[in-house]
Design an enzyme around this catalytic site. Structure first.
Site, short mmCIF file in Angstrom:
data_model
loop_
_atom_site.label_atom_id
_atom_site.label_comp_id
_atom_site.label_asym_id
_atom_site.label_seq_id
_atom_site.Cartn_x
_atom_site.Cartn_y
_atom_site.Cartn_z
CE LYS A 275 -3.76 -2.36 2.38
NZ LYS A 275 -4.66 -2.42 3.56
CG ASP A 330 -9.40 23.04 -8.22
OD1 ASP A 330 -9.73 24.16 -8.62
OD2 ASP A 330 -9.78 21.97 -8.75
#
Length: 351
Positions: A275, A330
């Site tokens: 991972k 954003d």
């Protein structure tokens, strides 16, 4: 006001310490000295950001990023000589040293001239449809969505104004009347605001062809749907130091892979990473351009900023990247808007 002692660091100090000092002090640099207080280097905000791009971490020592050949001035130099050096080298501060190279003072540009407003233009892109934020944007243009109790675009304007910028142009299209009604000529925000009115969508670079006059100095272009605490003066200084035709702000994003990643050499397994997180720099929607870049934009043609930058890279022009280490988000989707609302009180308290 920073004391001279507070600006001094040994060469084995951490980058993290230098960054804290730079952000806290009005002089915006750290001076690296040896045991005798002789200057062996300086570290600026730009040095830190270039180091981050090169893989330096905040826990490395300042020796890895410091400028080992800083401009120094003798204690006997006149004010006229110091000012001439600052103008010639485009620097805002210079250490003063004695005959042995020991630091005795720091002179800054503010000691010669009063801090003034900057004439660099700021173009804010505020004409997008905001489709991913519907139904909120069916009646309100995306840059006018409230975050922290005021329109997102107002926070951007205030951030620039607080840092000395006052000349703005808003590129508008969708529901432009709402933006113009709120901001007017900019007077009540301490700004001068003009409008670039698109009849057809021209893209984030194409609308620059609507500017009636070419800026006389490097200018900002920024998407109007961004919330950030970036120091715009630092970005402008970084751009000038790089000698680039254009500078793109970039933000590092990490992506978690929810699986064990296997590395192979042919059919032989050589490693397994469980991972892992992969990091990439993404365009942050904030740019500084030299006026000459406008020659690459065809009037009336659709052109986005990434395509403009690609053209410059292919043409062999110098293009630089400014890594953002401050807050940046954003506002593209509903979850981004929710997170920005949560972050606002902490990031923009007192503004």
């Amino acid at each position: 006001m920073s004391t001279l002692h507070s600006l001094l660091l040994p060469p084995d100090a951490l980058v993290r310490e230098a960054l804290t000092q730079i952000d806290a002090g009005s002089s915006q640099l750290a001076i690296i000295v040896d045991d005798q207080r002789c200057v062996i280097g300086v570290v600026t905000d730009g040095d830190v950001r270039r180091g981050l791009l090169a893989g330096v971490t905040l826990d490395d020592t300042v020796e890895r990023i410091m400028n080992r050949n800083p401009k120094l001035v003798s204690v006997d130099a006149s004010d006229e000589e110091i000012q001439a050096l600052m103008r010639r080298e485009v620097i805002h501060q210079v250490p003063i040293v004695d005959g042995e190279g020991r630091i005795v003072a720091l002179r800054t540009i503010d000691t010669f001239v009063a801090a003034d407003r900057l004439k660099n233009m700021v173009v804010l892109m505020a004409g997008g449809l905001g489709k991913r934020l519907r139904p909120l944007t069916e009646t309100v243009p995306k840059p006018m969505l409230p975050v922290g109790g005021r329109p997102l675009l107002e926070t951007l304007v205030q951030s620039f104004v607080d840092q000395g910028f006052y000349r703005f142009a808003f590129s508008v299209n969708y529901r432009a009347e709402a933006i113009e009604a709120h901001f007017g000529n900019g007077y009540r925000f301490g700004a001068e605001i003009a409008y670039l009115r698109e009849t057809d969508a021209l893209g984030t670079a194409g609308s620059l062809s609507l500017m009636p006059n070419r800026p006389e100095a490097p200018f900002f272009v920024m998407n109007g749907d961004i919330l950030t605490s970036i120091n715009f003066r630092h970005m402008l200084d970084f751009h000038r130091e790089s000698g680039a035709a254009a500078t793109m702000a970039v933000f590092e994003k990490g992506f978690d892979i929810p699986y064990g990643v296997v590395e192979l050499d042919g059919d032989r397994l050589v490693a397994i990473r469980e991972k892992p997180t992969h990091s990439f720099f993404i365009s942050a929607g904030i740019y500084v351009l030299e006026p000459s870049v406008l020659d690459r934009i065809e009037p009336g043609a659709v052109l986005d900023m990434p395509d403009l930058f690609s053209r410059m890279v292919e043409a062999g022009e110098t293009v630089s990247a400014f890594p953002i280490r401050e807050y940046w988000r954003d506002i593209g989707q509903h979850q981004d808007l929710d997170l920005a609302e949560q972050d606002f009180p902490q990031i923009f308290s007192g503004k």
